[in-house]
Design an enzyme around this catalytic site. Sequence first.
Site, PDB file in Angstrom:
ATOM      1  N   SER A  23     -15.198 -18.906 -29.834  1.00  0.00           N
ATOM      2  CA  SER A  23     -14.922 -18.319 -28.524  1.00  0.00           C
ATOM      3  C   SER A  23     -16.057 -17.428 -28.038  1.00  0.00           C
ATOM      4  CB  SER A  23     -13.635 -17.488 -28.620  1.00  0.00           C
ATOM      5  OG  SER A  23     -13.341 -16.916 -27.364  1.00  0.00           O
ATOM      6  N   ASN A  71     -22.980  -7.632 -28.876  1.00  0.00           N
ATOM      7  CA  ASN A  71     -22.565  -7.968 -27.513  1.00  0.00           C
ATOM      8  C   ASN A  71     -21.412  -7.078 -27.092  1.00  0.00           C
ATOM      9  OD1 ASN A  71     -19.873  -9.525 -26.790  1.00  0.00           O
ATOM     10  ND2 ASN A  71     -20.426 -10.154 -28.888  1.00  0.00           N
ATOM     11  N   ALA A  72     -21.439  -6.733 -25.814  1.00  0.00           N
ATOM     12  CA  ALA A  72     -20.316  -5.998 -25.219  1.00  0.00           C
ATOM     13  C   ALA A  72     -20.053  -6.606 -23.853  1.00  0.00           C
ATOM     14  CB  ALA A  72     -20.630  -4.519 -25.115  1.00  0.00           C
ATOM     15  N   LEU A  75     -15.028  -9.263 -22.257  1.00  0.00           N
ATOM     16  CA  LEU A  75     -14.075 -10.333 -21.937  1.00  0.00           C
ATOM     17  C   LEU A  75     -14.143 -10.805 -20.477  1.00  0.00           C
ATOM     18  CD1 LEU A  75     -10.957  -9.115 -23.972  1.00  0.00           C
ATOM     19  CD2 LEU A  75     -12.722 -10.739 -24.682  1.00  0.00           C
ATOM     20  N   ASN A 101      -8.341 -19.619 -26.282  1.00  0.00           N
ATOM     21  CA  ASN A 101      -8.332 -18.256 -26.802  1.00  0.00           C
ATOM     22  C   ASN A 101      -7.807 -17.332 -25.700  1.00  0.00           C
ATOM     23  OD1 ASN A 101      -9.506 -15.484 -27.111  1.00  0.00           O
ATOM     24  ND2 ASN A 101     -10.358 -16.349 -28.984  1.00  0.00           N
ATOM     25  N   ASN A 129      -6.611 -13.546 -29.466  1.00  0.00           N
ATOM     26  CA  ASN A 129      -7.658 -12.575 -29.795  1.00  0.00           C
ATOM     27  C   ASN A 129      -7.055 -11.170 -29.789  1.00  0.00           C
ATOM     28  OD1 ASN A 129      -9.903 -10.960 -29.980  1.00  0.00           O
ATOM     29  ND2 ASN A 129     -10.861 -11.662 -28.079  1.00  0.00           N
ATOM     30  N   CYS A 132     -10.894  -7.878 -30.080  1.00  0.00           N
ATOM     31  CA  CYS A 132     -12.142  -7.655 -29.339  1.00  0.00           C
ATOM     32  C   CYS A 132     -12.526  -6.179 -29.373  1.00  0.00           C
ATOM     33  CB  CYS A 132     -12.014  -8.116 -27.891  1.00  0.00           C
ATOM     34  SG  CYS A 132     -13.549  -7.855 -27.000  1.00  0.00           S
ATOM     35  N   THR A 195     -16.113  -9.897 -34.336  1.00  0.00           N
ATOM     36  CA  THR A 195     -17.326  -9.098 -34.573  1.00  0.00           C
ATOM     37  C   THR A 195     -17.015  -7.719 -35.169  1.00  0.00           C
ATOM     38  OG1 THR A 195     -17.172  -8.392 -32.280  1.00  0.00           O
ATOM     39  CG2 THR A 195     -18.673 -10.203 -32.754  1.00  0.00           C
ATOM     40  N   THR A 268     -22.868 -17.360 -32.863  1.00  0.00           N
ATOM     41  CA  THR A 268     -24.224 -16.947 -32.480  1.00  0.00           C
ATOM     42  C   THR A 268     -25.249 -18.074 -32.576  1.00  0.00           C
ATOM     43  OG1 THR A 268     -23.697 -14.688 -33.136  1.00  0.00           O
ATOM     44  CG2 THR A 268     -26.026 -15.229 -33.017  1.00  0.00           C
TER      45      THR A 268
HETATM   46  C1  LIG Z   1     -21.755 -13.203 -26.729  1.00  0.00           C
HETATM   47  C2  LIG Z   1     -20.479 -13.300 -27.525  1.00  0.00           C
HETATM   48  C3  LIG Z   1     -19.262 -13.340 -26.844  1.00  0.00           C
HETATM   49  C4  LIG Z   1     -18.062 -13.420 -27.561  1.00  0.00           C
HETATM   50  N1  LIG Z   1     -16.877 -13.488 -26.874  1.00  0.00           N
HETATM   51  C5  LIG Z   1     -15.709 -13.627 -27.552  1.00  0.00           C
HETATM   52  C6  LIG Z   1     -14.476 -13.770 -26.854  1.00  0.00           C
HETATM   53  O1  LIG Z   1     -14.413 -13.806 -25.625  1.00  0.00           O
HETATM   54  N2  LIG Z   1     -13.338 -13.886 -27.598  1.00  0.00           N
HETATM   55  C7  LIG Z   1     -13.342 -13.885 -28.970  1.00  0.00           C
HETATM   56  O2  LIG Z   1     -12.279 -14.013 -29.583  1.00  0.00           O
HETATM   57  N3  LIG Z   1     -14.514 -13.766 -29.658  1.00  0.00           N
HETATM   58  C8  LIG Z   1     -15.680 -13.643 -28.991  1.00  0.00           C
HETATM   59  N4  LIG Z   1     -16.857 -13.536 -29.686  1.00  0.00           N
HETATM   60  C9  LIG Z   1     -16.832 -13.517 -31.168  1.00  0.00           C
HETATM   61  C10 LIG Z   1     -17.172 -14.888 -31.764  1.00  0.00           C
HETATM   62  O3  LIG Z   1     -16.214 -15.865 -31.387  1.00  0.00           O
HETATM   63  C11 LIG Z   1     -17.249 -14.805 -33.317  1.00  0.00           C
HETATM   64  O4  LIG Z   1     -16.000 -14.379 -33.827  1.00  0.00           O
HETATM   65  C12 LIG Z   1     -18.326 -13.834 -33.773  1.00  0.00           C
HETATM   66  O5  LIG Z   1     -19.475 -13.918 -32.955  1.00  0.00           O
HETATM   67  C13 LIG Z   1     -18.740 -14.063 -35.236  1.00  0.00           C
HETATM   68  O6  LIG Z   1     -19.290 -15.341 -35.424  1.00  0.00           O
HETATM   69  P1  LIG Z   1     -20.889 -15.635 -35.416  1.00  0.00           P
HETATM   70  O7  LIG Z   1     -21.519 -14.648 -36.357  1.00  0.00           O
HETATM   71  O8  LIG Z   1     -21.020 -17.060 -35.837  1.00  0.00           O
HETATM   72  O9  LIG Z   1     -21.350 -15.419 -34.016  1.00  0.00           O
HETATM   73  C14 LIG Z   1     -18.075 -13.455 -28.982  1.00  0.00           C
HETATM   74  C15 LIG Z   1     -19.310 -13.433 -29.671  1.00  0.00           C
HETATM   75  C16 LIG Z   1     -20.506 -13.356 -28.960  1.00  0.00           C
HETATM   76  C17 LIG Z   1     -21.801 -13.323 -29.708  1.00  0.00           C
END
Ligand SMILES: Cc1cc2nc3c(=O)[nH]c(=O)nc-3n(C[C@H](O)[C@H](O)[C@H](O)COP(=O)(O)O)c2cc1C
Length: 305
Positions: A23, A71-72, A75, A101, A129, A132, A195, A268
């Site tokens: 997501s 990232n911030a 949503l 999601n 989720n 967040c 995260t 990522t």
């Molecule tokens: C730019 C960005 C936006 C994200 N937006 C969401 C989101 O809207 N909803 C969510 O459940 N997780 C979100 N995540 C978290 C990712 O789905 C994932 O759980 C997290 O990045 C860890 O995985 P990774 O290390 O492979 O990136 C976001 C991550 C990134 C980097």
Amino acid sequence: MSQVDLSVQIGSLKLRNPIILASGTVGYGNEISEFANLNNLGAIVTKSLSLKPRKGNPPQRIVETSAGMLNAIGLANIGVEEFVKEKIPFLKKYDVPLICNIAASTVEEYVECTRILNDEETIKAFEINVSCPNVKDGGLQFGNDVSSVGNVTAKVRAITKKPLIIKLSPNVSYISEFAKVVKDEGGDAVSAINTLVGTAFNIFTRKPKIFNINGGLSGPAIKPVALAKVLEISRKVNIPIIGIGGIMNWKDVIEFMIVGASAVQIGTLNFIDPSAPEKIIKELEDYCTTSGVKKISEITASYII
Ligand SMILES: Cc1cc2nc3c(=O)[nH]c(=O)nc-3n(C[C@H](O)[C@H](O)[C@H](O)COP(=O)(O)O)c2cc1C
């Protein structure tokens, strides 16, 4: 024809392989469709959807860190109704399980979003989720409280028969307590992890590098944390786990499966190479062939401790 069976099962959700796009890293599927054939993937997860559209946080919303990123986004999304009108028709063209999601500020909002999306045949499962770190209401307010996570799980469970996955926060002492309440309240699976809370400062201006001050850390930096959380859940609770956190290649996928993941999500990495998930699927198949693994699902929780 390959002799390897890459399919995996998460509750009643059967995937052709364990690779799911995470997501927030592939928009609503459309953004990545130019770089990857969605039909080859195990599943895709949408950006978190809320009842009403959200603008998210002001910029700066992303900053690179050693071995990862903060990232911030807050949503930012188009809202469920627009999603159904504008994005579902595009997604219908593909033969890939779509996991929606959902993010919300109240339990009622989680339930209402699920209700609106539930009749859409294209949507094969929900990922809730509760984790967040970048929003004031909802997010960690839910994700850090066992009874709130239990309550959201029970209320959403009551209105949908589709597979229900709860996405857990790593920003807690014992993640297995959260996985247990999800199982007790009828959830089908958990995804772990979202995260980790982090920050970064500019040493010359002495100001935070991101507007929100704190952001969510992702990427290879968090992989050992994610592996430990998946292993903790796997040893304590009998529930399917989708492993997430810093997966950069096929070896990382196998490592997550060994510690207990039935499938994984890639986040990522999509920003670095959006065609990588497809390559990883091929490499997993090669690994299974050379290691004599007939069914990849046999690797799940095969750790020797
Ligand atoms: C730019 C960005 C936006 C994200 N937006 C969401 C989101 O809207 N909803 C969510 O459940 N997780 C979100 N995540 C978290 C990712 O789905 C994932 O759980 C997290 O990045 C860890 O995985 P990774 O290390 O492979 O990136 C976001 C991550 C990134 C980097």
